[in-house]
Design a protein around this motif. Structure first.
Motif, PDB file in Angstrom:
ATOM      1  N   ARG A 175       0.818  -1.216   0.000  1.00 42.28           N
ATOM      2  CA  ARG A 175       0.000   0.000   0.000  1.00 42.28           C
ATOM      3  C   ARG A 175       0.848   1.261   0.000  1.00 42.28           C
ATOM      4  N   TYR A 176       1.917   1.291   0.794  1.00 45.49           N
ATOM      5  CA  TYR A 176       2.783   2.478   0.740  1.00 45.49           C
ATOM      6  C   TYR A 176       3.521   2.549  -0.599  1.00 45.49           C
ATOM      7  N   ALA A 177       3.981   1.397  -1.082  1.00 40.70           N
ATOM      8  CA  ALA A 177       4.714   1.401  -2.365  1.00 40.70           C
ATOM      9  C   ALA A 177       3.829   1.957  -3.481  1.00 40.70           C
ATOM     10  N   ALA A 178       2.546   1.625  -3.431  1.00 35.42           N
ATOM     11  CA  ALA A 178       1.622   2.141  -4.458  1.00 35.42           C
ATOM     12  C   ALA A 178       1.556   3.669  -4.382  1.00 35.42           C
ATOM     13  N   LEU A 179       1.591   4.205  -3.167  1.00 36.66           N
ATOM     14  CA  LEU A 179       1.573   5.669  -3.023  1.00 36.66           C
ATOM     15  C   LEU A 179       2.849   6.299  -3.584  1.00 36.66           C
ATOM     16  N   TYR A 180       4.002   5.669  -3.345  1.00 38.13           N
ATOM     17  CA  TYR A 180       5.252   6.192  -3.912  1.00 38.13           C
ATOM     18  C   TYR A 180       5.157   6.231  -5.443  1.00 38.13           C
ATOM     19  N   ARG A 181       4.623   5.168  -6.014  1.00 41.72           N
ATOM     20  CA  ARG A 181       4.506   5.135  -7.477  1.00 41.72           C
ATOM     21  C   ARG A 181       3.584   6.241  -7.991  1.00 41.72           C
ATOM     22  N   LEU A 182       2.496   6.467  -7.258  1.00 39.71           N
ATOM     23  CA  LEU A 182       1.570   7.521  -7.686  1.00 39.71           C
ATOM     24  C   LEU A 182       2.228   8.897  -7.605  1.00 39.71           C
ATOM     25  N   ALA A 183       3.065   9.103  -6.581  1.00 37.30           N
ATOM     26  CA  ALA A 183       3.789  10.379  -6.482  1.00 37.30           C
ATOM     27  C   ALA A 183       4.669  10.551  -7.727  1.00 37.30           C
ATOM     28  N   GLY A 184       5.291   9.463  -8.153  1.00 35.88           N
ATOM     29  CA  GLY A 184       6.124   9.503  -9.349  1.00 35.88           C
ATOM     30  C   GLY A 184       5.317   9.844 -10.598  1.00 35.88           C
ATOM     31  N   GLN A 185       4.148   9.247 -10.687  1.00 39.41           N
ATOM     32  CA  GLN A 185       3.297   9.531 -11.857  1.00 39.41           C
ATOM     33  C   GLN A 185       2.880  10.995 -11.880  1.00 39.41           C
ATOM     34  N   ALA A 186       2.581  11.532 -10.688  1.00 36.22           N
ATOM     35  CA  ALA A 186       2.175  12.945 -10.595  1.00 36.22           C
ATOM     36  C   ALA A 186       3.340  13.843 -11.018  1.00 36.22           C
ATOM     37  N   ALA A 187       4.549  13.509 -10.547  1.00 36.44           N
ATOM     38  CA  ALA A 187       5.723  14.328 -10.872  1.00 36.44           C
ATOM     39  C   ALA A 187       5.981  14.327 -12.372  1.00 36.44           C
ATOM     40  N   ARG A 188       5.679  13.215 -13.023  1.00 36.15           N
ATOM     41  CA  ARG A 188       5.865  13.155 -14.478  1.00 36.15           C
ATOM     42  C   ARG A 188       4.769  13.913 -15.222  1.00 36.15           C
ATOM     43  N   ARG A 189       3.575  13.919 -14.636  1.00 33.50           N
ATOM     44  CA  ARG A 189       2.438  14.517 -15.340  1.00 33.50           C
ATOM     45  C   ARG A 189       2.465  16.034 -15.312  1.00 33.50           C
ATOM     46  N   VAL A 190       2.870  16.616 -14.176  1.00 34.74           N
ATOM     47  CA  VAL A 190       2.827  18.085 -14.098  1.00 34.74           C
ATOM     48  C   VAL A 190       3.979  18.673 -14.905  1.00 34.74           C
ATOM     49  N   GLU A 191       3.733  19.819 -15.487  1.00 33.18           N
ATOM     50  CA  GLU A 191       4.738  20.412 -16.370  1.00 33.18           C
ATOM     51  C   GLU A 191       5.521  21.543 -15.718  1.00 33.18           C
ATOM     52  N   SER A 192       4.834  22.391 -14.966  1.00 35.29           N
ATOM     53  CA  SER A 192       5.542  23.554 -14.418  1.00 35.29           C
ATOM     54  C   SER A 192       6.363  23.175 -13.197  1.00 35.29           C
TER      55      SER A 192
END
Ligand code: TIH
Ligand code: FE2
Length: 297
Positions: A175-192
């Motif tokens: 469950r925590y690992a899934a959250l780390y991955r989601l943080a990574g996806q967010a960092a890739r998605r945002v542009e500014s």
């Protein structure tokens, strides 16, 4: 630039292949030539690292293993009291050695069959976009050196104790690992850069310094609390605020001190809903709205 930039000593690679870690005069190892030589040798391993190849072995000294053993023993006792049940289960699942510093290669070999995460060595500051972005691929950048033996309780500078006892144990939980991955996806998605900084601050106040109600108690799941046996004794007396994205993404913090403002989730499911849900779908526009909200509140 970003606040995180301050907590890594700059690393200079010389033309002759040697590497110099520039410790500040206030660093506990500044006047210790043996420690400085160790820091330079260990940083050189990461500077020459080629992704996808085995991680070079750091030949730790007896004194370095001893620091690990002392901190590891103290933390194991504190975790029983102050760490979330999910983190404690992950500790058992991962099975890190208590008497010696594990190699980063070994940490990845233990983690990968559990949650797919692997470690990669970092000599110093990794640009935010890379550090967070590769979490989406199950990669975690990690320092390899250990804190100075004079300051086992706490260090403002992330070291192998923090990266492994704090983060790898958490990364052994699905469950925590899934959250780390989601943080990574967010960092890739945002542009500014502004949105990226917001995403990284939400990470700071959750996966680095998050606390939650667990079994009726206030417990920590943030790696920064769980790797410091000084700070872990203090977090319950801090200014504990309710989980709030706009506030977390805009609140200032000072990495050199015990964190005096912490955000509490009601449960792991609550954290997953609010923070996991945010990282899963946020874009620049959504983040800008939250920043505006955070500035007002
Ligand atoms: N303060 C932590 C420790 O002593 O283990 C290390 C860090 C956590 C976050 C930034 S530095
Ligand atoms: Fe960390």
């Amino acid at each position: 630039m970003f606040e995180e930039a301050q907590y890594f000593a700059p690393v200079a690679a010389n033309d002759d292949g040697t590497v110099e870690v520039q410790l500040a005069a206030s660093h506990p190892g500044f006047a210790d030539p043996v420690y400085r030589a160790r820091r330079n040798a260990i940083a050189a391993l990461a500077v020459g690292y080629v992704p996808g190849t085995p991680i070079p072995t750091a030949e730790y000294t007896e004194q370095e293993h001893e620091v690990w053993a002392i901190v590891s023993r103290e933390l194991a006792l504190k975790h029983r009291k102050y760490a979330t049940a999910e983190y404690q289960r992950a500790v058992t699942r991962l099975g890190l050695p208590g008497d010696r510093i594990p190699q980063l290669q070994e940490v990845g070999d233990l983690l990968e069959p559990l949650t797919g995460f692997r470690y990669i060595p970092a000599a110093g500051l990794v640009p935010l976009r890379d550090f967070y972005g590769v979490l989406a691929d199950g990669l975690f950048h990690s320092t390899q050196y250990i804190r100075h033996h004079s300051t086992p309780l706490y260090t403002p500078e992330p070291d192998v104790i923090h990266e492994v006892i704090g983060h790898a144990n958490a990364l052994a939980s699905d469950r925590y690992a899934a959250l780390y991955r989601l943080a990574g996806q967010a960092a890739r998605r945002v542009e500014s850069d502004e949105a990226l900084e917001f995403v990284s601050k939400v990470f700071w106040f959750t996966l680095e310094f998050g606390v939650m109600t667990d079994d009726g108690e206030l417990r920590a799941y943030g790696a920064g609390i769980l790797s410091s046996y000084g700070e872990i004794e203090e977090f319950r007396g801090m200014d504990i605020r309710p989980l709030d994205l706009a506030a977390m993404g805009t609140t200032h913090y000072d990495i050199t001190k015990y964190q005096d403002v912490l955000f509490r989730a009601d449960s792991l499911a609550h954290l997953e809903d609010v923070v996991g849900g945010f990282w899963e779908s946020c874009d620049d526009e959504a983040v800008l709205r939250l920043i505006a909200e955070g500035r007002q509140g």
